[in-house]
Scaffold this motif. Structure first.
Motif, PDB file in Angstrom:
ATOM      1  N   LEU A 219       0.836  -1.207   0.000  1.00  0.00           N
ATOM      2  CA  LEU A 219       0.000   0.000   0.000  1.00  0.00           C
ATOM      3  C   LEU A 219       0.867   1.253   0.000  1.00  0.00           C
ATOM      4  O   LEU A 219       2.039   1.212   0.382  1.00  0.00           O
ATOM      5  N   THR A 220       0.273   2.375  -0.400  1.00  0.00           N
ATOM      6  CA  THR A 220       0.951   3.667  -0.223  1.00  0.00           C
ATOM      7  C   THR A 220       0.956   3.959   1.282  1.00  0.00           C
ATOM      8  O   THR A 220       0.168   3.371   2.037  1.00  0.00           O
ATOM      9  N   PRO A 221       1.821   4.885   1.739  1.00  0.00           N
ATOM     10  CA  PRO A 221       1.795   5.239   3.166  1.00  0.00           C
ATOM     11  C   PRO A 221       0.401   5.673   3.623  1.00  0.00           C
ATOM     12  O   PRO A 221      -0.052   5.288   4.705  1.00  0.00           O
ATOM     13  N   GLU A 222      -0.294   6.423   2.760  1.00  0.00           N
ATOM     14  CA  GLU A 222      -1.649   6.879   3.129  1.00  0.00           C
ATOM     15  C   GLU A 222      -2.612   5.691   3.207  1.00  0.00           C
ATOM     16  O   GLU A 222      -3.470   5.617   4.087  1.00  0.00           O
ATOM     17  N   GLY A 223      -2.459   4.772   2.269  1.00  0.00           N
ATOM     18  CA  GLY A 223      -3.316   3.581   2.250  1.00  0.00           C
ATOM     19  C   GLY A 223      -3.085   2.720   3.481  1.00  0.00           C
ATOM     20  O   GLY A 223      -4.036   2.189   4.073  1.00  0.00           O
ATOM     21  N   ALA A 224      -1.819   2.577   3.859  1.00  0.00           N
ATOM     22  CA  ALA A 224      -1.487   1.770   5.037  1.00  0.00           C
ATOM     23  C   ALA A 224      -2.078   2.416   6.286  1.00  0.00           C
ATOM     24  O   ALA A 224      -2.673   1.749   7.137  1.00  0.00           O
ATOM     25  N   ARG A 225      -1.933   3.722   6.366  1.00  0.00           N
ATOM     26  CA  ARG A 225      -2.456   4.462   7.511  1.00  0.00           C
ATOM     27  C   ARG A 225      -3.976   4.295   7.612  1.00  0.00           C
ATOM     28  O   ARG A 225      -4.526   4.095   8.702  1.00  0.00           O
ATOM     29  N   ALA A 226      -4.647   4.343   6.465  1.00  0.00           N
ATOM     30  CA  ALA A 226      -6.112   4.197   6.466  1.00  0.00           C
ATOM     31  C   ALA A 226      -6.511   2.796   6.930  1.00  0.00           C
ATOM     32  O   ALA A 226      -7.447   2.637   7.727  1.00  0.00           O
ATOM     33  N   GLN A 227      -5.806   1.768   6.452  1.00  0.00           N
ATOM     34  CA  GLN A 227      -6.114   0.392   6.873  1.00  0.00           C
ATOM     35  C   GLN A 227      -5.947   0.233   8.382  1.00  0.00           C
ATOM     36  O   GLN A 227      -6.753  -0.410   9.054  1.00  0.00           O
ATOM     37  N   VAL A 228      -4.878   0.821   8.908  1.00  0.00           N
ATOM     38  CA  VAL A 228      -4.597   0.708  10.341  1.00  0.00           C
ATOM     39  C   VAL A 228      -5.648   1.467  11.147  1.00  0.00           C
ATOM     40  O   VAL A 228      -6.245   0.935  12.089  1.00  0.00           O
ATOM     41  N   GLN A 229      -5.894   2.714  10.751  1.00  0.00           N
ATOM     42  CA  GLN A 229      -6.774   3.565  11.545  1.00  0.00           C
ATOM     43  C   GLN A 229      -8.242   3.146  11.454  1.00  0.00           C
ATOM     44  O   GLN A 229      -8.960   3.175  12.447  1.00  0.00           O
ATOM     45  N   GLN A 230      -8.675   2.745  10.255  1.00  0.00           N
ATOM     46  CA  GLN A 230     -10.079   2.336  10.126  1.00  0.00           C
ATOM     47  C   GLN A 230     -10.368   1.088  10.953  1.00  0.00           C
ATOM     48  O   GLN A 230     -11.404   0.979  11.603  1.00  0.00           O
ATOM     49  N   GLY A 231      -9.433   0.147  10.917  1.00  0.00           N
ATOM     50  CA  GLY A 231      -9.605  -1.066  11.725  1.00  0.00           C
ATOM     51  C   GLY A 231      -9.637  -0.727  13.208  1.00  0.00           C
ATOM     52  O   GLY A 231     -10.491  -1.210  13.956  1.00  0.00           O
ATOM     53  N   ARG A 232      -8.702   0.123  13.598  1.00  0.00           N
ATOM     54  CA  ARG A 232      -8.607   0.502  15.007  1.00  0.00           C
ATOM     55  C   ARG A 232      -9.867   1.216  15.485  1.00  0.00           C
ATOM     56  O   ARG A 232     -10.419   0.895  16.545  1.00  0.00           O
ATOM     57  N   GLU A 233     -10.325   2.181  14.698  1.00  0.00           N
ATOM     58  CA  GLU A 233     -11.504   2.956  15.122  1.00  0.00           C
ATOM     59  C   GLU A 233     -12.747   2.065  15.208  1.00  0.00           C
ATOM     60  O   GLU A 233     -13.589   2.216  16.084  1.00  0.00           O
ATOM     61  N   TRP A 234     -12.835   1.125  14.279  1.00  0.00           N
ATOM     62  CA  TRP A 234     -13.977   0.212  14.265  1.00  0.00           C
ATOM     63  C   TRP A 234     -14.010  -0.605  15.563  1.00  0.00           C
ATOM     64  O   TRP A 234     -15.042  -0.753  16.205  1.00  0.00           O
ATOM     65  N   ILE A 235     -12.839  -1.118  15.960  1.00  0.00           N
ATOM     66  CA  ILE A 235     -12.771  -1.920  17.195  1.00  0.00           C
ATOM     67  C   ILE A 235     -13.075  -1.046  18.407  1.00  0.00           C
ATOM     68  O   ILE A 235     -13.828  -1.439  19.308  1.00  0.00           O
ATOM     69  N   GLU A 236     -12.493   0.148  18.424  1.00  0.00           N
ATOM     70  CA  GLU A 236     -12.677   1.022  19.594  1.00  0.00           C
ATOM     71  C   GLU A 236     -14.146   1.383  19.795  1.00  0.00           C
ATOM     72  O   GLU A 236     -14.639   1.409  20.918  1.00  0.00           O
ATOM     73  N   ARG A 237     -14.837   1.646  18.686  1.00  0.00           N
ATOM     74  CA  ARG A 237     -16.274   1.941  18.790  1.00  0.00           C
ATOM     75  C   ARG A 237     -17.026   0.747  19.367  1.00  0.00           C
ATOM     76  O   ARG A 237     -17.922   0.888  20.176  1.00  0.00           O
ATOM     77  N   LEU A 238     -16.618  -0.442  18.931  1.00  0.00           N
ATOM     78  CA  LEU A 238     -17.335  -1.652  19.336  1.00  0.00           C
ATOM     79  C   LEU A 238     -17.086  -2.008  20.796  1.00  0.00           C
ATOM     80  O   LEU A 238     -18.014  -2.351  21.527  1.00  0.00           O
ATOM     81  N   ILE A 239     -15.832  -1.942  21.229  1.00  0.00           N
ATOM     82  CA  ILE A 239     -15.529  -2.434  22.588  1.00  0.00           C
ATOM     83  C   ILE A 239     -15.453  -1.309  23.620  1.00  0.00           C
ATOM     84  O   ILE A 239     -15.383  -1.582  24.814  1.00  0.00           O
ATOM     85  N   GLY A 240     -15.436  -0.060  23.158  1.00  0.00           N
ATOM     86  CA  GLY A 240     -15.407   1.054  24.099  1.00  0.00           C
ATOM     87  C   GLY A 240     -14.105   1.172  24.861  1.00  0.00           C
ATOM     88  O   GLY A 240     -14.093   1.669  25.988  1.00  0.00           O
ATOM     89  N   ARG A 241     -13.019   0.687  24.275  1.00  0.00           N
ATOM     90  CA  ARG A 241     -11.700   0.785  24.906  1.00  0.00           C
ATOM     91  C   ARG A 241     -10.688   1.168  23.839  1.00  0.00           C
ATOM     92  O   ARG A 241     -10.885   0.869  22.669  1.00  0.00           O
ATOM     93  N   PRO A 242      -9.578   1.798  24.250  1.00  0.00           N
ATOM     94  CA  PRO A 242      -8.554   2.127  23.249  1.00  0.00           C
ATOM     95  C   PRO A 242      -7.822   0.887  22.742  1.00  0.00           C
ATOM     96  O   PRO A 242      -7.619  -0.070  23.484  1.00  0.00           O
ATOM     97  N   VAL A 243      -7.485   0.910  21.457  1.00  0.00           N
ATOM     98  CA  VAL A 243      -6.659  -0.146  20.860  1.00  0.00           C
ATOM     99  C   VAL A 243      -5.216   0.338  20.880  1.00  0.00           C
ATOM    100  O   VAL A 243      -4.890   1.352  20.276  1.00  0.00           O
TER     101      VAL A 243
END
Ligand SMILES: [Zn+2]
Length: 320
Positions: A219-243
């Motif tokens: 991935l491009t650096p921006e693409g990699a960042r999006a994959q990391v952050q979108q996954g993280r935010e999705w989990i954080e919303r679901l479990i209510g805790r920081p990843v």
């Protein structure tokens, strides 16, 4: 040996962190998944670890490494990808021994998704034998009269698919399934939302593993960042805790991720990241590239010997 290790600055007895990689824990052994551990062996391994090691989550261990207060024998149990049996099979075993694991989730597969490698396994399992003819889609003809032959076919098909670009791979998997219809493949291999919440509520650390399990170097650096952050935010919303921790997909240094990705995770506020480079982590290790290893084999004697050796000596050379 002692002198040599002392020269390297790591005398025998320096604390070393073993981080173990698991994916699934099967209720019973599966001849088509010989690399996966089953509940009985996992229980034996966890029982040994709980008795002889301080079991920590990855973030706890990274903080201890950084602050140079790692216990003498420390280990982390980690699971990659987000399989449902992490909750249904592994969690009760971990709970019996008071152990907490770290579970790295590729969020795009939760709630009924299936990784391509699992699609291949389940497809070949259900395919009527004795022959699987995928010649029409360029994937060969495979004999599947026995479990051994099915296993060979699975490996051959996985190799053919592994290096395709993700979108192309999805298309080829669809073509494969259409060429030899087998009926419905399982849709409950991965965790669903409620199950992931249960794991988090039970005290296991939930870490990121991207959305689509895409290898970051593709991935491009921006693409990699999006994959990391979108996954993280999705989990954080679901479990209510920081990843706070992350596992690189595929995880081999340089080929699958690089120092730029490690720096990106630090900038994003993560506390730790794990690779699949085999080894143990010593005090002062880069906590954004922590090595891990898979406990292969069925012998508990070998498992115990290896864990103890790695805990005592430290350094990649100690890992077998
Ligand atoms: Zn993975």
């Amino acid at each position: 040996m002692l002198a040599a290790l002392s020269l390297l600055g790591w005398p025998r007895g320096a604390p070393a962190l073993s981080i173990l990689i698991y994916h699934r824990v099967l209720p019973v052994p599966d001849p088509l998944r010989p690399g996966e551990i089953d509940a009985a062996l996992f229980e034996a391994q966890v029982s040994f670890l709980a008795k002889h090691f301080t079991l920590m989550t990855v973030t706890e261990a990274a903080l201890a490494l950084r602050e140079r207060r790692l216990p003498q024998r420390a280990a982390c149990i980690t699971f990659d990808d987000g399989y449902a049996d992490n909750l249904t099979v592994a969690h009760p075993i971990l709970a019996r021994h008071g152990a907490k694991a770290t579970v790295f989730i590729a969020t795009g597969y939760l709630n009924g998704g299936r990784m391509f490698s699992d699609t291949v396994i389940e497809f070949v399992r259900l395919a009527a034998g004795p022959q699987l003819d995928l010649g029409s889609v360029g994937m060969g003809v495979h004999s599947i009269a026995t479990d051994e032959e099915r296993l060979k076919a699975i490996t051959a098909l996985q190799v053919q698919l592994k290096y395709l670009a993700p979108a192309e791979r999805d298309e080829q998997v669809k073509r494969m399934a259409a060429a030899h219809p087998v009926g419905a493949l399982p849709q409950d291999l991965m965790l669903n939302d409620a199950q992931l919440r249960q794991l988090a509520d039970a005290g296991h650390e939930i870490g990121g593993h991207t959305v689509d399990h895409t290898v970051l170097t593709t991935l491009t650096p921006e693409g990699a960042r999006a994959q990391v952050q979108q996954g993280r935010e999705w989990i954080e919303r679901l479990i209510g805790r920081p990843v706070r921790s992350f596992a690189y997909p595929n995880g081999r240094p340089v080929r699958d991720y690089d120092a730029g990705h490690a720096a990106m995770l630090r900038d994003l506020g993560f506390e730790a990241a794990v690779s699949t480079s085999a080894g143990v982590a010593l005090p002062g290790a880069d906590v954004f590239q922590l090595p891990r290893y898979t406990p292969w084999g069925r012998s508990m004697t070998m498992f115990a010997a290896r864990m103890m050796r790695n805990a005592r000596i430290g350094g990649p050379a100690a890992v077998v």
